[in-house]
Design an enzyme around this catalytic site. Structure first.
Site, PDB file in Angstrom:
ATOM      1  N   ASN A  46       1.149  -3.620  16.158  1.00 32.26           N
ATOM      2  CA  ASN A  46       1.001  -4.149  14.894  1.00 32.26           C
ATOM      3  C   ASN A  46       2.125  -3.561  13.914  1.00 32.26           C
ATOM      4  O   ASN A  46       2.095  -2.360  13.965  1.00 32.26           O
ATOM      5  CB  ASN A  46      -0.424  -3.826  14.460  1.00 32.26           C
ATOM      6  CG  ASN A  46      -0.640  -4.025  12.924  1.00 32.26           C
ATOM      7  OD1 ASN A  46      -0.323  -5.043  12.511  1.00 32.26           O
ATOM      8  ND2 ASN A  46      -1.204  -3.211  12.233  1.00 32.26           N
ATOM      9  N   LEU A  92       0.945  -1.145  -0.029  1.00 30.08           N
ATOM     10  CA  LEU A  92      -0.045   0.084   0.089  1.00 30.08           C
ATOM     11  C   LEU A  92       0.882   1.318   0.082  1.00 30.08           C
ATOM     12  O   LEU A  92       1.882   1.481   0.978  1.00 30.08           O
ATOM     13  CB  LEU A  92      -0.937   0.005   1.311  1.00 30.08           C
ATOM     14  CG  LEU A  92      -1.745  -1.216   1.355  1.00 30.08           C
ATOM     15  CD1 LEU A  92      -2.862  -1.126   2.556  1.00 30.08           C
ATOM     16  CD2 LEU A  92      -2.547  -1.464   0.173  1.00 30.08           C
ATOM     17  N   GLN A  99      -5.680   3.516  -6.109  1.00 35.12           N
ATOM     18  CA  GLN A  99      -7.057   3.745  -5.184  1.00 35.12           C
ATOM     19  C   GLN A  99      -7.334   5.328  -5.599  1.00 35.12           C
ATOM     20  O   GLN A  99      -6.445   6.043  -5.229  1.00 35.12           O
ATOM     21  CB  GLN A  99      -6.376   3.703  -3.710  1.00 35.12           C
ATOM     22  CG  GLN A  99      -7.383   3.965  -2.679  1.00 35.12           C
ATOM     23  CD  GLN A  99      -6.567   3.967  -1.266  1.00 35.12           C
ATOM     24  OE1 GLN A  99      -5.703   4.433  -1.281  1.00 35.12           O
ATOM     25  NE2 GLN A  99      -7.500   3.865  -0.326  1.00 35.12           N
ATOM     26  N   SER A 147      54.887  22.671 -17.507  1.00 33.07           N
ATOM     27  CA  SER A 147      54.286  23.126 -16.514  1.00 33.07           C
ATOM     28  C   SER A 147      53.585  24.429 -17.249  1.00 33.07           C
ATOM     29  O   SER A 147      54.068  25.157 -18.193  1.00 33.07           O
ATOM     30  CB  SER A 147      54.700  23.962 -15.351  1.00 33.07           C
ATOM     31  OG  SER A 147      55.368  23.042 -14.647  1.00 33.07           O
ATOM     32  N   ARG A 161       2.103  13.563   7.149  1.00 32.05           N
ATOM     33  CA  ARG A 161       3.191  13.779   8.183  1.00 32.05           C
ATOM     34  C   ARG A 161       4.454  14.065   7.813  1.00 32.05           C
ATOM     35  O   ARG A 161       5.429  14.403   8.408  1.00 32.05           O
ATOM     36  CB  ARG A 161       3.032  12.726   9.250  1.00 32.05           C
ATOM     37  CG  ARG A 161       1.636  12.517  10.119  1.00 32.05           C
ATOM     38  CD  ARG A 161       1.535  11.227  10.863  1.00 32.05           C
ATOM     39  NE  ARG A 161       0.893  10.351   9.936  1.00 32.05           N
ATOM     40  CZ  ARG A 161       1.025   9.012  10.397  1.00 32.05           C
ATOM     41  NH1 ARG A 161       0.901   8.588  11.612  1.00 32.05           N
ATOM     42  NH2 ARG A 161       0.207   8.062   9.472  1.00 32.05           N
ATOM     43  N   GLY A 202      -1.423   6.643   0.356  1.00 28.72           N
ATOM     44  CA  GLY A 202      -1.689   7.562   1.148  1.00 28.72           C
ATOM     45  C   GLY A 202      -1.434   9.058   0.965  1.00 28.72           C
ATOM     46  O   GLY A 202      -0.601   9.269   0.114  1.00 28.72           O
ATOM     47  N   LYS A 242      37.551  14.995 -16.842  1.00 31.47           N
ATOM     48  CA  LYS A 242      36.437  14.776 -17.485  1.00 31.47           C
ATOM     49  C   LYS A 242      36.529  14.081 -18.880  1.00 31.47           C
ATOM     50  O   LYS A 242      37.333  14.181 -19.758  1.00 31.47           O
ATOM     51  CB  LYS A 242      35.561  16.112 -17.713  1.00 31.47           C
ATOM     52  CG  LYS A 242      34.179  15.755 -18.154  1.00 31.47           C
ATOM     53  CD  LYS A 242      33.781  16.788 -19.060  1.00 31.47           C
ATOM     54  CE  LYS A 242      34.150  16.718 -20.486  1.00 31.47           C
ATOM     55  NZ  LYS A 242      33.520  17.456 -21.584  1.00 31.47           N
ATOM     56  N   ALA A 261      57.544  25.123 -20.720  1.00 31.90           N
ATOM     57  CA  ALA A 261      56.599  25.962 -19.790  1.00 31.90           C
ATOM     58  C   ALA A 261      56.037  26.910 -20.420  1.00 31.90           C
ATOM     59  O   ALA A 261      56.786  27.651 -20.983  1.00 31.90           O
ATOM     60  CB  ALA A 261      57.498  26.167 -18.503  1.00 31.90           C
ATOM     61  N   GLU A 266      -6.132   1.133  16.656  1.00 31.54           N
ATOM     62  CA  GLU A 266      -5.580   2.172  16.168  1.00 31.54           C
ATOM     63  C   GLU A 266      -5.346   3.153  17.561  1.00 31.54           C
ATOM     64  O   GLU A 266      -6.067   3.419  18.291  1.00 31.54           O
ATOM     65  CB  GLU A 266      -6.004   2.908  15.261  1.00 31.54           C
ATOM     66  CG  GLU A 266      -6.055   1.889  13.901  1.00 31.54           C
ATOM     67  CD  GLU A 266      -4.533   1.487  13.484  1.00 31.54           C
ATOM     68  OE1 GLU A 266      -3.818   2.279  13.252  1.00 31.54           O
ATOM     69  OE2 GLU A 266      -4.481   0.393  13.430  1.00 31.54           O
TER      70      GLU A 266
HETATM   71  C1  UD1 Z   1      -0.580   1.583  10.019  1.00 35.37           C
HETATM   72  C2  UD1 Z   1      -1.574   0.714  10.738  1.00 35.37           C
HETATM   73  C3  UD1 Z   1      -0.975   0.433  12.262  1.00 35.37           C
HETATM   74  C4  UD1 Z   1       0.358  -0.166  12.306  1.00 35.37           C
HETATM   75  C5  UD1 Z   1       1.237   0.954  11.550  1.00 35.37           C
HETATM   76  C6  UD1 Z   1       2.808   0.334  11.327  1.00 35.37           C
HETATM   77  C7  UD1 Z   1      -3.606   0.969   9.774  1.00 35.37           C
HETATM   78  C8  UD1 Z   1      -5.097   1.300   9.776  1.00 35.37           C
HETATM   79  N1  UD1 Z   1      -2.788   1.187  10.822  1.00 35.37           N
HETATM   80  O1  UD1 Z   1      -0.839   2.923  10.500  1.00 35.37           O
HETATM   81  O2  UD1 Z   1      -1.933  -0.427  12.836  1.00 35.37           O
HETATM   82  O3  UD1 Z   1       0.908  -0.041  13.521  1.00 35.37           O
HETATM   83  O4  UD1 Z   1       0.782   1.046   9.866  1.00 35.37           O
HETATM   84  O5  UD1 Z   1       3.565   1.398  10.340  1.00 35.37           O
HETATM   85  O6  UD1 Z   1      -3.360   0.065   8.723  1.00 35.37           O
HETATM   86  N2  UD1 Z   1      -2.512   4.206   2.553  1.00 35.37           N
HETATM   87  C9  UD1 Z   1      -3.059   3.999   1.450  1.00 35.37           C
HETATM   88  N3  UD1 Z   1      -4.038   4.504   1.209  1.00 35.37           N
HETATM   89  C10 UD1 Z   1      -4.913   5.073   2.241  1.00 35.37           C
HETATM   90  C11 UD1 Z   1      -4.149   5.271   3.431  1.00 35.37           C
HETATM   91  C12 UD1 Z   1      -2.962   4.709   3.502  1.00 35.37           C
HETATM   92  O7  UD1 Z   1      -2.522   3.338   0.393  1.00 35.37           O
HETATM   93  O8  UD1 Z   1      -6.101   5.698   1.907  1.00 35.37           O
HETATM   94  C13 UD1 Z   1      -0.873   3.476   2.550  1.00 35.37           C
HETATM   95  C14 UD1 Z   1      -0.159   4.529   2.685  1.00 35.37           C
HETATM   96  O9  UD1 Z   1       0.601   5.181   1.809  1.00 35.37           O
HETATM   97  C15 UD1 Z   1       1.102   3.935   3.622  1.00 35.37           C
HETATM   98  C16 UD1 Z   1       0.513   2.709   4.179  1.00 35.37           C
HETATM   99  O10 UD1 Z   1      -0.833   2.707   3.611  1.00 35.37           O
HETATM  100  O11 UD1 Z   1       2.150   3.436   2.868  1.00 35.37           O
HETATM  101  C17 UD1 Z   1       0.219   2.910   5.750  1.00 35.37           C
HETATM  102  O12 UD1 Z   1      -0.640   4.169   6.091  1.00 35.37           O
HETATM  103  P1  UD1 Z   1      -0.284   5.139   7.336  1.00 35.37           P
HETATM  104  O13 UD1 Z   1      -1.176   6.215   7.241  1.00 35.37           O
HETATM  105  O14 UD1 Z   1       1.244   5.517   7.212  1.00 35.37           O
HETATM  106  O15 UD1 Z   1      -0.672   4.283   8.588  1.00 35.37           O
HETATM  107  P2  UD1 Z   1      -0.288   4.208   9.923  1.00 35.37           P
HETATM  108  O16 UD1 Z   1      -0.935   5.426  10.624  1.00 35.37           O
HETATM  109  O17 UD1 Z   1       1.449   4.167   9.944  1.00 35.37           O
HETATM  110 CA    CA Z   2       2.746   4.344   8.402  1.00 40.86          CA
END
Ligand code: UD1
Ligand code: CA
Length: 448
Positions: A170, A8, A73, A405, A15, A11, A351, A423, A155
């Site tokens: 997790n 995945l 997505q 030189s 942050r 996101g 170079k 030179a 969470e």
């Molecule tokens: C997530 C886990 C948490 C775990 C942690 C570990 C969930 C709800 N929570 O939290 O339990 O301890 O990772 O690092 O899964 N992403 C998508 N689409 C979205 C949202 C996120 O593709 O709509 C992707 C993000 O790009 C990222 C990954 O999923 O690479 C994780 O998302 P992130 O928001 O970082 O989750 P955490 O809050 O870290």
């Molecule tokens: Ca994360």
């Protein structure tokens, strides 16, 4: 048993505070997501992983490199929603699906394997990776029943103070039986706190219907580091650096101070090479045996033979044969090839030039677009004037020539075998072999 992975990466990276998706940011010289994909490949996934990306995430496609498939997505509605978009590609393809995140670059291939093997051995529906972290802040916590069975993941946003004190987190790596996965994902509901669909809710779903849920604990909690912020990126860089440097030390490379040597993931180094502090080895750099590199040196896509010395210098895209000595304070740029025992000394720049065996350029000067033979002496202050403001021109210096030189070689120009320049010469015309030229413009010595 067959398996593949969903990674995945769709996101918002809020942050991380970047205009670019965080998973394309480099870690040890490679995009973060590349580490994840390479580890999955090493772990032996049966078919190429599917990366879930946001719309217009061409940068992520590029960073992922060949050997990945992509699903989009449309909106970042949570990790549970993200995983759903891989279904059209993966339904019915393999027995088990591993789901992980693009921001978990430190999970080792052996860990993926261990998780899959445990999942298979125990015949579980869902198996996920956990870790005990001294500071669990920011991670989902694992809730277990009195018998120790995993019941759900909570969470941080939803956790009560007592749950927040639980040290078991997790990690974010799950292996799930394929036929069970898709309908389960479809049943996930948005979280009350954030409105997002959490992948982590799969655990509660499985536990509630009596399906077998198993966990595997990480041996090295460093692997659990998720990169949400630049602070965590720097932490990951430090952990990765330590891993890479430990590996090279165990393979026979001496690092005087491993905290201060920066070796990217794609670099290779021969045994008995010694690396001094504040040295950066980048890209596809290859270093032979018994070399001495640094301090204060950058080698970027450089290839070095055996027994080379490079001190306080920058070498980019250059190839050095055995026993070449560079520096201090030299800059070798792309297209440079130095034969055995060449010495390039202080304040020299080269170079796109080929330099023959044992040729010496001990002092400051510039060679560009030059072909230099064997046993040539390049005097202090020699410059190939290769650029006329419009085009670059070549310079040829044949074997055993002696360049005095402060010679200016106005290209295109050729200096013959065993020829000499006095030179301060400005050489505007070819110099025949075994001839001395001097002056401005340089001319042969008149015969008496
Ligand atoms: C997530 C886990 C948490 C775990 C942690 C570990 C969930 C709800 N929570 O939290 O339990 O301890 O990772 O690092 O899964 N992403 C998508 N689409 C979205 C949202 C996120 O593709 O709509 C992707 C993000 O790009 C990222 C990954 O999923 O690479 C994780 O998302 P992130 O928001 O970082 O989750 P955490 O809050 O870290
Ligand atoms: Ca994360």
């Amino acid at each position: 048993m067959t398996w593949t992975a969903i990674v995945l990466a769709a996101g918002r990276s809020t942050r991380f505070q970047s205009e670019r998706p965080k998973v394309v940011h480099p870690l040890a010289g490679r995009p973060m997501i590349r580490h994840v994909l390479e580890a999955l490949q090493t772990a032996g996934c049966s078919t190429p992983p599917v990366v879930v990306i946001g719309p217009s995430a061409s940068e992520v496609r590029e960073a992922a490199g060949p050997g990945a498939r992509f699903a989009t997505q449309p909106e970042p509605r949570g990790t549970g929603d993200a995983a759903r978009w891989a279904e059209p590609i993966l339904r019915g393809e393999v027995d088990h699906i591993l789901i992980t995140y693009g921001d978990l670059p430190l999970v080792r291939p052996e860990t993926f394997r261990r998780l899959i093997e445990a999942h298979q051995a125990r015949g579980a529906t869902l198996t996920f990776l956990t870790a005990h972290r001294a500071d669990p802040t920011g991670y989902g916590r694992v809730i277990r029943d009195p018998e120790g069975r995993a019941l759900r993941i909570v969470e941080e946003a939803e956790a009560d103070p007592e749950e927040r004190r639980l040290p078991e987190i997790n990690v974010g790596v799950y292996v799930i039986r394929e036929p069970w996965l898709w309908p389960a994902l479809a049943r996930l509901q948005p979280s009350p706190a954030k409105g997002e669909i959490y992948l982590t809710d799969l655990v509660a779903l499985a536990a509630a219907e009596g399906a077998q849920v198993e966990t595997v604990a990480l041996e090295d909690p460093d692997e659990a580091l998720g990169i949400n912020t630049r602070v965590q990126l720097a932490e990951a860089e430090r952990i990765m650096r330590r891993r890479i440097n430990t590996r090279w030390m165990l393979e026979g490379v001496t690092l005087l101070d491993p905290e201060r040597v920066y070796i990217e993931a794609g670099v290779r180094i021969g045994p008995d090479t010694v690396i001094y502090p504040d040295t950066y080895l980048e890209g596809e750099t290859r270093i032979g045996r018994r070399c001495r590199i640094g301090p204060n040196t950058i080698l970027r896509d450089a290839v070095l033979g055996d027994d080379c010395i490079v001190e306080a210098s920058v070498v980019e895209g250059a190839v050095l044969a055995d026993r070449v000595h560079v520096g201090p304070f030299a800059h070798l740029r792309p297209g440079t090839r130095l034969a055995e025992e060449v010495h390039v000394g202080n304040f020299a720049e080269i170079k796109n030039s080929v330099v023959g065996p044992r040729t010496r350029m001990h002092h400051f000067g510039y060679l560009g677009d030059a072909t230099v033979g064997a046993d040539v002496n390049i005097g202090a202050g020699t410059v190939t004037c290769n650029y006329d403001g419009v085009r670059k021109h070549p310079t040829v210096i044949e074997d055993e020539a002696f360049i005095g030189s402060d010679t200016m070689l106005v290209a295109p120009v050729r200096v013959g075998r065993k020829a000499k320049t006095g030179a301060g010469s400005v050489v505007t015309r070819d110099v025949p072999p075994e001839t001395l030229v001097y002056g401005v413009p340089a001319r042969p010595r008149p015969s008496p």
